[in-house]
Motif scaffolding. Structure first.
Motif, mmCIF file in Angstrom:
data_model
loop_
_atom_site.group_PDB
_atom_site.id
_atom_site.type_symbol
_atom_site.label_atom_id
_atom_site.label_comp_id
_atom_site.label_asym_id
_atom_site.label_seq_id
_atom_site.Cartn_x
_atom_site.Cartn_y
_atom_site.Cartn_z
ATOM 1 N N ASN A 172 0.852 -1.202 0.014
ATOM 2 C CA ASN A 172 -0.024 0.017 -0.117
ATOM 3 C C ASN A 172 0.847 1.148 -0.174
ATOM 4 O O ASN A 172 1.425 1.814 0.955
ATOM 5 C CB ASN A 172 -0.743 -0.097 1.222
ATOM 6 C CG ASN A 172 -1.858 1.270 1.186
ATOM 7 O OD1 ASN A 172 -1.952 1.793 0.273
ATOM 8 N ND2 ASN A 172 -2.458 1.516 2.230
ATOM 9 N N ASP A 175 0.339 4.412 -0.205
ATOM 10 C CA ASP A 175 -0.355 5.755 0.567
ATOM 11 C C ASP A 175 -0.374 5.368 1.732
ATOM 12 O O ASP A 175 -1.023 6.354 2.425
ATOM 13 C CB ASP A 175 -1.942 5.358 -0.101
ATOM 14 C CG ASP A 175 -1.905 5.683 -1.645
ATOM 15 O OD1 ASP A 175 -1.126 6.456 -2.333
ATOM 16 O OD2 ASP A 175 -2.838 5.026 -2.226
ATOM 17 N N LEU A 176 0.376 4.544 2.399
ATOM 18 C CA LEU A 176 0.463 4.449 3.804
ATOM 19 C C LEU A 176 1.261 5.738 4.432
ATOM 20 O O LEU A 176 2.116 6.065 3.963
ATOM 21 C CB LEU A 176 1.133 3.079 4.077
ATOM 22 C CG LEU A 176 1.106 2.617 5.666
ATOM 23 C CD1 LEU A 176 -0.314 2.222 5.900
ATOM 24 C CD2 LEU A 176 1.817 1.332 5.983
ATOM 25 N N PHE A 178 -8.722 -5.496 1.684
ATOM 26 C CA PHE A 178 -8.106 -4.447 0.572
ATOM 27 C C PHE A 178 -8.438 -4.847 -0.652
ATOM 28 O O PHE A 178 -8.846 -5.953 -0.999
ATOM 29 C CB PHE A 178 -6.677 -4.265 0.848
ATOM 30 C CG PHE A 178 -5.996 -3.152 0.442
ATOM 31 C CD1 PHE A 178 -6.127 -1.827 0.686
ATOM 32 C CD2 PHE A 178 -5.219 -3.303 -0.827
ATOM 33 C CE1 PHE A 178 -5.661 -0.582 -0.011
ATOM 34 C CE2 PHE A 178 -4.326 -1.997 -1.514
ATOM 35 C CZ PHE A 178 -4.591 -0.761 -0.730
ATOM 36 N N ALA A 218 -4.070 -5.512 3.354
ATOM 37 C CA ALA A 218 -3.202 -4.595 3.431
ATOM 38 C C ALA A 218 -3.189 -3.718 4.810
ATOM 39 O O ALA A 218 -4.210 -3.712 5.567
ATOM 40 C CB ALA A 218 -3.187 -3.444 2.342
ATOM 41 N N VAL A 264 -3.337 -0.397 6.346
ATOM 42 C CA VAL A 264 -4.008 0.732 5.978
ATOM 43 C C VAL A 264 -4.049 1.541 7.337
ATOM 44 O O VAL A 264 -3.957 1.267 8.337
ATOM 45 C CB VAL A 264 -5.694 0.757 5.545
ATOM 46 C CG1 VAL A 264 -5.334 -0.281 4.351
ATOM 47 C CG2 VAL A 264 -6.487 0.292 6.556
#
Length: 744
Positions: free
Chosen positions: A597, A599-600, A640, A659, A661
């Motif tokens: 991920n 965008d974590l 996810f 995932a 998040v």
């Protein structure tokens, strides 16, 4: 055979050096002004005892053997003996000679004059520290004689320890674990870019036999230590290379052998210190052989080993275990080495080179070896490859005062860490290998400057660089042929860099009130590239994340009376996502797979502590601390979608996609209590109790929040014997009350 040879070597070295040491002692008997100070209960020598006369214009400190030269005192002097852990006594010079030059000190429970290091990396009186701290001393380590450093943490009740296999030990502190708690050894952080959020076994790389002192600091420690210190810091201090107190050569040895019946453990340890006036050398070796663990027979069928797999020729055979309580294929071996070289060219200046090396054999993953699929064992083999950790460090320490610092500590270090995973399913011919190698370069500069009578600034900078190499292949165990396999982490460049600066202040507002405040800014950069994207078809070929974090702390210590201390501490911490959080692909649970991920974001902890320490006439001490932590942007494992789908084929099975998040908010609160009582000169007791509760904003339980746990110790000690009857306990968490990703 290796163990027998090492044992024989240790015995020979032990006899040789002790004979040599005895000759040195005999040669020094002409000095009739030397006095020996020992513990009145155990008979063990007491180092660092201050001897001074009433006017305090003459003073001397006892050495590591509890010896002190009293030649500086005249026959008319009254000599005071003072140590933080013992009752103070007074003797005249004439009385000292009448004792036969041996002084017995009686232990007491003290709240004050205990010094801790972990809070700001410099020695500080505990009565001025607002943090909750648990200290484990060298005598604790020697008495409990634990198999691993993880077992030491468990026996002392400092943390809750999770062990899913014999070669394990994952500490949990205040509802945080793994990469959310920080391991530090001799001022160097062990946490690296692949420390995972699941249970982590790296603490067993440390040799319990060389631990001089361990301090567990509870609550966020990010101001001084940076990322990962959300739940707390475990600060390990290893044995020092000791200089000779006199011009003559000084040699000391320590050897130990241990056998344990539960896993037929055989351990041998030897350390040797050679000290000159300006040079000192300390060498240590420990070798442990752990056989299959025999579990307790009281109602634990879920952990029994009813069947196991053996391979005969080209065929896997499932055999019946005649004794299901013996966990077949759980044993392993471990070797630990340490070398320290110290050079003191002049007073108040030290250079110390340290080398640590730890290597295990293959460590079977027991929980996977007893996993079933379609009513038969799923795996023929599942083991962690050798876990190797190596550390080189060079420390320069100066206690010469100048305009910017009274004390300066500079550390440059290089670590190499490697781990691997190997698995093969039942009746399959391909054994999968996944290998990770991490190079870690670090630089630390820490300084302190005192001003006024009792105030001080602590400040410093830190830089850490991680380089990760991840490889994988599958090997045909019959032909030896190998084919490429998907790696655990991206197979290209994997860099993880941290640069930070911090400062903190200790200010004694009055004799009864101390203020502690600090601030730190950290910059973190992660860059990872994917070279072979054919296995999963990721929608990106690189991951680039940059984060900055500002953390602070504010604490107050109030001492309304000599025996009472009230602590208040507010602090913030953070954990930046590392390579394991962002870019890992692995089988997290049966039927589930974790995917990257990109965008974590970092998670932040905001914590408040309130504690009370009460001492009753140095015979009983009671301590209680309550805390509340708010976790923002909490990283949790949730369902996810990958390329628009919530399932994917992984390892030949259709698996649900998960995932890490940022799940919004989570809260953790709890309390811990400790009671120590000196019942008589020979009897004492101590007890600990911890309660922790954690939940995510949606109401689901937070991972790593342990059940109620604690311990009770009842000790008897005299000159010839010391015994501890102790009980460790923890409550139960039902499956439905576990975090969703932990439920089965």
């Amino acid at each position: 055979m290796v163990f027998v040879e090492i044992t024989a070597l240790m015995k020979n070295l032990f006899y040789l050096f002790n004979i040599f040491l005895l000759l040195l002692i005999v040669s020094g008997l002409s000095n009739a002004q030397t006095i020996r100070i020992v513990d009145g209960s155990s008979g063990l020598p007491v180092p660092n005892v201050a001897l001074f006369n009433k006017k305090r214009n003459k003073a001397v400190i006892s050495d590591d053997q509890g010896k002190a030269d009293i030649g500086i005192f005249s026959m008319s002097d009254s000599v005071y003996f003072q140590h933080p852990s013992y009752l103070r006594v007074i003797y005249s010079k004439e009385q000292l000679e009448q004792t036969g030059f041996t002084i017995l000190l009686e232990r007491e429970i003290r709240m004050l004059k205990e010094f801790v290091i972990a809070v700001n990396k410099w020695e500080q009186d505990k009565k001025e520290v607002p943090n909750e701290i648990k200290t484990i001393t060298r005598s604790d380590v020697q008495f409990h004689n634990p198999q691993t450093a993880g077992d030491l943490l468990a026996i002392s009740n400092a943390v809750f320890l999770q062990k899913s296999q014999l070669g394990g030990g994952s500490p949990m502190i205040r509802g945080f674990a793994a990469n959310s708690v920080l391991l530090v050894v001799d001022g160097i952080r062990m946490n690296n870019a692949i420390y995972r959020s699941g249970n982590l076994q790296n603490v067993i790389s440390l040799d319990a036999n060389i631990i001089k002192k361990l301090e567990v600091v509870y609550g966020p420690g990010s101001v001084v230590y940076g990322s990962d210190a959300l739940g707390g810091v475990m600060d390990f201090h290893t044995l020092d290379a000791r200089l000779s107190a006199k011009k003559a050569l000084s040699v000391s040895t320590n050897a130990a052998l241990r056998y344990s019946t539960a896993n037929n453990e055989k351990t041998g340890h030897l350390d040797i210190n050679i000290g000159f006036n300006k040079w000192a050398f300390l060498s240590s070796v420990t070798y442990s052989n752990y056989q299959n663990l025999r579990m307790g027979a009281w109602n634990h069928p879920s952990y029994q080993r009813n069947e196991y797999v053996m391979r005969f020729g080209i065929k896997d055979s499932v055999l019946v275990n005649l004794d299901p309580n013996v966990q077949i294929f759980s044993g392993y071996t471990q070797l630990n080495l340490m070398q320290k070289i110290r050079f003191s060219p002049k007073k108040k200046l030290d250079f110390i080179y340290a080398f640590h090396y730890s290597a295990s054999s293959n460590i079977p993953r027991y929980d996977r070896l007893i996993q079933y699929s379609n009513e038969q064992l799923k795996y023929s083999e599942w083991y962690y490859g050798p876990q190797r950790w190596m550390l080189h460090s060079l420390t320069a320490r100066s206690d010469n005062k100048n305009i910017i610092a009274d004390n300066t500590n500079f550390i440059v270090a290089y670590q190499n860490y490697s781990e691997s995973r190997h698995d093969r399913k039942l009746n399959e011919t391909f054994l999968r290998h996944r290998l990770e190698n991490v190079d870690i370069f670090s630089l630390n500069l820490d300084l302190n400057k005192k001003f006024g009578k009792d105030h001080a600034f602590y400040y410093g900078v830190e830089s850490v660089f991680n380089n990760v190499k991840s490889t994988a292949n599958s090997e045909n165990i019959i032909t030896g042929d190998k084919v490429n396999e998907a790696t655990r982490y991206p197979d290209g460049i994997n860099h993880y860099t941290t640069v930070a600066a911090y400062t903190s202040l200790k200010y004694n507002i009055t004799k009864k009130i101390t203020l502690d405040a600090g601030i730190r800014y950290s910059y973190i950069h992660l860059y990872s590239t994917i070279e072979n994207n054919s296995f999963y078809s990721f929608p990106f070929d690189n991951i680039k994340i940059t984060n900055g974090a500002l953390n602070g702390s504010l604490g107050l210590v109030f001492r309304p009376g000599k025996n009472t201390q009230i602590n208040f501490n507010a602090s913030s911490g953070f954990r930046a996502p590392n390579l394991d959080d962002v870019a890992k692909v692995f089988d997290s649970q049966p039927g589930g797979v974790v995917v990257p991920n990109e965008d974590l974001k970092p998670e932040y902890a905001y914590n408040i502590d309130l504690g009370l320490v009460q001492n009753f006439n140095n015979r009983l001490k009671f301590e209680i601390t309550g805390f509340y932590t708010l976790l923002k942007n909490a990283m949790v494992r949730q369902e996810f979608k990958f390329n628009g789908y919530d399932t994917m084929v992984y390892d030949g099975e259709l698996s649900k996609v998960y995932a890490l998040v940022n799940a919004g908010e989570a809260t953790i609160f709890g309390t811990s209590m400790n009671l120590e009582a000196k019942l008589s000169r020979a009897f004492s007791l101590s007890t600990d109790f911890s309660y922790i509760k954690g939940k995510v904003k949606d109401g689901s339980p937070l991972r790593h929040a342990p059940p109620i746990y604690g311990g009770f110790h009842f000790l008897y000690e005299n000159t010839f014997f010391k015994g501890d009857f102790y009980l460790l306990y923890n409550g139960k968490i039902s499956n439905k009350n576990l975090a969703p990703d932990e439920q089965t």
